[in-house]
Design an enzyme around this catalytic site. Structure first.
Site, mmCIF file in Angstrom:
data_model
loop_
_atom_site.group_PDB
_atom_site.id
_atom_site.type_symbol
_atom_site.label_atom_id
_atom_site.label_comp_id
_atom_site.label_asym_id
_atom_site.label_seq_id
_atom_site.Cartn_x
_atom_site.Cartn_y
_atom_site.Cartn_z
ATOM 1 N N ALA A 115 0.802 -1.226 0.000
ATOM 2 C CA ALA A 115 0.000 0.000 0.000
ATOM 3 C C ALA A 115 0.832 1.272 0.000
ATOM 4 O O ALA A 115 0.272 2.364 0.077
ATOM 5 C CB ALA A 115 -0.911 -0.017 1.226
ATOM 6 N N ASN A 184 1.527 -3.073 7.861
ATOM 7 C CA ASN A 184 2.579 -3.641 7.007
ATOM 8 C C ASN A 184 3.450 -2.542 6.402
ATOM 9 O O ASN A 184 4.635 -2.735 6.162
ATOM 10 C CB ASN A 184 1.939 -4.468 5.889
ATOM 11 C CG ASN A 184 1.357 -5.758 6.409
ATOM 12 O OD1 ASN A 184 2.078 -6.685 6.754
ATOM 13 N ND2 ASN A 184 0.037 -5.825 6.497
ATOM 14 N N HIS A 214 -1.331 7.240 4.336
ATOM 15 C CA HIS A 214 -0.007 6.990 4.913
ATOM 16 C C HIS A 214 0.845 8.225 4.653
ATOM 17 O O HIS A 214 1.004 8.637 3.501
ATOM 18 C CB HIS A 214 0.666 5.789 4.249
ATOM 19 C CG HIS A 214 -0.118 4.524 4.348
ATOM 20 N ND1 HIS A 214 -0.295 3.829 5.529
ATOM 21 C CD2 HIS A 214 -0.796 3.831 3.407
ATOM 22 C CE1 HIS A 214 -1.041 2.765 5.307
ATOM 23 N NE2 HIS A 214 -1.363 2.735 4.033
#
Ligand SMILES: NC(=O)c1ccc[n+]([C@@H]2O[C@H](COP(=O)([O-])OP(=O)(O)OC[C@H]3O[C@@H](n4cnc5c(N)ncnc54)[C@H](O)[C@@H]3O)[C@@H](O)[C@H]2O)c1
Length: 263
Positions: A115, A184, A214
């Site tokens: 991601a 992750n 993020h």
């Protein structure tokens, strides 16, 4: 390895199903999907469901899309048999002793970027000189950050928050242990900068977070970098971003030499 690469998918959920369907549709020339491994019943697949031992026997490469526990339990068997392994559950590699053991085995292992992005730049900058600071702030819907180890009171506080709430602050190794399905990205960043002690992680629960965000910030002797990545969730699993299976396929392409990081 024969000219046809025989691939197996471990975990036929939101990531694995898309990976499998894309491989069946010919996403990577010369790759044949020959096995699907899942603890549940795999319905509506033209590819045989096998157990892991059979998949190791008949595959050249296995693609983990099942969770950290599968990496902990089976990565050594896969790599020890000389099979290659693409890893989605990057957080499993937060433990430096574990990754060191895996690297000694004959099979090749590659984690997907999943991601997040910009890892090539962070890796190059950290090769030049150690970063001074690296932070990863991940903002998700509150339910995605609730964990089984949390008290009922803490879970309710997170689920019922009406504004952004910091759920944890600490190192990448601890973050990936405490939030095994959700962070992750933090381990991916710490692997990119080859320094698990440096990366500070802050998951934030935000009821208005329609997209998972993020924010990666790294400052060091060769430059300052700040990436903001906003991903739509997978329609099948809101904890997973829709981009991830496509990142997994790209990682498989890199491992097999189909394409480099660019092109
Ligand atoms: N790198 C990233 O950015 C990133 C992003 C999202 C998810 N992930 C990882 O990918 C994993 C899978 O995500 P998903 O959204 O596809 O999850 P999912 O829950 O939709 O699917 C997981 C599948 O794995 C199967 N499974 C579970 N344990 C198994 C076992 N021991 N053997 C075989 N199959 C097993 C389940 O039955 C399920 O079908 C997550 O747990 C997470 O660790 C990584």
């Amino acid at each position: 390895m024969s000219s046809v690469v025989r691939a197996g998918v471990i975990g036929y959920g939101s990531i694995g199903r898309t990976v499998a369907n894309r491989l069946l549709a010919g996403a990577l020339t010369g790759v044949e999907l020959v096995a699907i491994v899942d603890t549940g019943v795999v319905a509506n697949s033209t590819v045989p469901q096998t157990d892991l031992a059979k998949a190791i026997e008949i595959c050249d490469v296995l693609i983990e899309c099942a969770g950290q526990a599968v990496v902990f339990e089976h990565a050594e068997a896969v790599l020890g048999a000389g099979r290659d392994l693409v890893i989605s559950s990057t957080g499993a590699l937060a433990d430096p002793d574990f990754i060191t053991r895996l690297r000694k085995l004959p099979g090749r292992m590659l984690c997907t970027t999943g991601a997040v992005g910009g890892l090539d730049l962070l890796g190059a900058a950290s090769d030049a000189a150690r970063f001074d600071t690296v932070t990863v702030q991940t903002t998700k819907l509150p339910t995605s950050l609730v964990q089984p180890w949390m008290s009922d009171q803490r879970s309710a506080q997170i689920v019922e928050t009406v504004s952004a709430l910091t759920v944890f602050e600490g190192g990448a190794e601890e973050a990936s242990r405490l939030f095994p399905r959700s962070l992750n990205v933090a381990t991916a960043v710490s692997l990119a900068v080859s320094d698990r002690d440096l990366v500070q992680v802050k998951p934030v629960a935000d009821p208005s977070a329609a997209l998972t965000r993020h924010e990666v910030t790294a400052r060091g002797p060769v430059g300052n970098y700040h990436f903001t990545i906003e991903n739509l969730p997978s329609p099948e699993n809101p904890r997973t971003s829709a981009i991830v299976p496509f990142a997994v396929l790209r990682t498989l392409g890199v491992l097999l030499g189909h394409h480099g990081v660019i092109g």
